[in-house]
Scaffold this motif. Structure first.
Motif, mmCIF file in Angstrom:
data_model
loop_
_atom_site.group_PDB
_atom_site.id
_atom_site.type_symbol
_atom_site.label_atom_id
_atom_site.label_comp_id
_atom_site.label_asym_id
_atom_site.label_seq_id
_atom_site.Cartn_x
_atom_site.Cartn_y
_atom_site.Cartn_z
ATOM 1 N N LEU A 137 -6.381 6.719 1.338
ATOM 2 C CA LEU A 137 -7.603 7.478 1.624
ATOM 3 C C LEU A 137 -8.007 8.329 0.427
ATOM 4 N N THR B 91 -9.923 6.125 -1.798
ATOM 5 C CA THR B 91 -11.241 5.909 -1.201
ATOM 6 C C THR B 91 -12.143 7.114 -1.427
ATOM 7 N N PHE C 153 -12.621 4.202 5.110
ATOM 8 C CA PHE C 153 -11.927 5.403 5.573
ATOM 9 C C PHE C 153 -11.477 5.248 7.028
ATOM 10 N N THR D 145 -17.697 2.935 2.079
ATOM 11 C CA THR D 145 -16.648 3.941 1.965
ATOM 12 C C THR D 145 -16.292 4.532 3.321
ATOM 13 N N GLY E 133 -10.851 -2.226 3.732
ATOM 14 C CA GLY E 133 -9.968 -1.139 4.120
ATOM 15 C C GLY E 133 -8.779 -1.587 4.941
ATOM 16 N N TYR F 44 -2.916 6.046 4.788
ATOM 17 C CA TYR F 44 -3.325 7.435 4.518
ATOM 18 C C TYR F 44 -3.306 7.729 3.025
ATOM 19 N N THR G 261 -5.102 11.045 -5.951
ATOM 20 C CA THR G 261 -6.547 11.172 -5.768
ATOM 21 C C THR G 261 -7.212 11.667 -7.045
ATOM 22 N N ARG H 271 -8.631 2.518 7.511
ATOM 23 C CA ARG H 271 -7.310 2.930 7.022
ATOM 24 C C ARG H 271 -6.617 3.873 8.004
ATOM 25 N N VAL H 272 -7.400 4.697 8.691
ATOM 26 C CA VAL H 272 -6.828 5.628 9.659
ATOM 27 C C VAL H 272 -6.206 4.879 10.838
#
Length: 401
Positions: free
Chosen positions: A142, A145, A257, A253, A311, A139, A21, A260-261
């Motif tokens: 993320l 992202t 998010f 965004t 995503g 994850y 990140t 992706r979860v």
């Protein structure tokens, strides 16, 4: 390096995700600000394009030597080399007061980023249990992202309220944090795994893994469409008289998010088709709505569709490629994925930009919708053929049983 448990949220996975990140934050913070810096240093719009092209070119170039780098240093230390190059570039931007100096630093930054992105993705696929790889990659992404959502706006705020030197220091701190969290991870030194003599490979073999030709083709198409949004969305809003282009990325965004979860678990339980097909439909519809947007409502609807599609497709396609190769080839699969995305992005930016010059910016998104139509048709045909072959093999086994 292999995983022997089904536990996903290990210390190494968490630290590795945080490190990635911060690496991407140090990259995204420059996307809206470096062009302004170039103009302030007396550069032109051509120079801005050249800086971007230089970065992408050297990121792709260094990935051609992924196998050599891993064989010589191992994944762990080769990743350190990439992160250190990104750090050196970030701190050196303070001294880059001319366009030629900026170009030389974009070479260094591109080399470092090309190494780091390839190795982060390859190593995290080793850290994640195979039964949860789709979920884990989702994850892990993320963090990227989050960097994409926060870093560009933060960069603009720093430039507006402080200075470019402050921007470069924040980017440098981000790279230091990436290295710090990486150093806390327990990644084994795997140089001994790659000491055996390898067969000579062609340029095509270095550019992409031959077992992933179809998946690389899909990544290329996907990359072309990404380039259209990243480079021209602000210009489309002006053409369509829509007030706030930033709202597109905020909505986008959020939807990336959320997707992706959810979709990673579906990938692991059902397989790639259950994720890629609906994701492609979302992505395609996003371009159709975007091409016709004349109001903020339709603009945000397009952004949501684009975000859910992006995503979903990005981690699913990446995970699918990892699953199709043996562990020793995951770094090559990672390089293949990012190379095709970057090549598609570069080619798409140029070709779609030329199209926009003749037909307007809305034409970019009609063209992108058509490209995703090719993506959808190709993947659907692949799934049908794969299912047919699987059923035929099963019939043969039963007949011979």
């Amino acid at each position: 390096m292999t995983t022997t448990t089904t536990k996903l949220w290990t210390k190494d996975f968490i630290l590795f995700t945080i490190s990635n990140t911060f690496l991407f934050s140090g990259f995204h913070i420059f996307l809206p600000t470096l062009p302004i810096y170039v103009l302030n240093q007396g550069g032109t719009s051509t120079d801005i394009g050249l800086l971007s092209a230089t970065f992408v070119f050297f990121a792709i170039l260094i990935r051609l030597f992924t196998d050599y780098g891993i064989k010589k240093w191992g994944k762990k230390y080769y990743l350190y080399i990439g992160c250190i190059l990104c750090f050196v570039a970030a701190i050196s931007y303070i001294l880059a007061t001319t366009v030629p100096r900026l170009l030389s630093l974009r070479v260094v930054h591109g080399l470092g980023f090309g190494i780091a992105t390839t190795l982060y993705a390859a190593i995290v696929s080793d850290l994640i249990p195979k039964s949860r790889r789709g979920e884990g990659i989702g994850y892990f992404g993320l963090g990227t992202t989050l960097a994409m959502a926060i870093a560009p706006g933060l960069g603009v705020w720093i430039v507006d309220n402080f200075s470019f030197n402050s921007l470069f220091m924040v980017a440098t701190i981000s790279q230091i944090l990436a290295l710090s969290f990486l150093s806390l991870c327990s990644i084994p030194d795997d140089r001994s795994v790659h000491t055996e003599k390898q067969e000579k490979s062609s340029l095509i073999d270095k550019l992409l893994e031959r077992r992933l030709l179809f998946q690389a083709f899909l990544a290329l198409l996907f990359g072309v469409c990404i380039g259209g949004v990243l480079n021209f969305i602000a210009l489309l809003t002006k053409e369509a008289h829509i007030a706030n282009a930033g709202a597109f990325f905020l909505m986008c965004t959020l939807c990336i998010f959320l997707s992706r979860v959810v979709t990673g678990r579906i990938f692991d339980r059902k397989g790639p088709a259950w994720v890629i097909l609906p994701g492609t439909i979302f992505f395609l519809l996003g371009f159709v709505v975007l091409a016709q947007s004349k109001s903020m409502t339709s603009f945000l609807a397009a952004s949501a569709l684009y975000g859910f599609g992006y995503g979903t497709i990005f981690p699913a396609l990446q995970t699918w490629m990892f699953n199709l190769v043996p562990p020793a080839k995951r770094s090559t699969a990672s390089a293949s994925f990012y190379n095709m995305i970057d090549i598609g992005n570069g080619v798409g930016s140029i070709a779609l930009g030329m199209l926009a010059g003749k037909l307007g910016y809305a034409s970019i998104y009609w063209c992108s919708a058509s490209i995703m139509g090719i993506f959808l048709f190709s993947y659907t045909w692949f799934v049908i053929q794969e299912k047919y072959a699987s059923e035929h093999n099963l019939d043969d086994i039963e007949a011979n049983g």
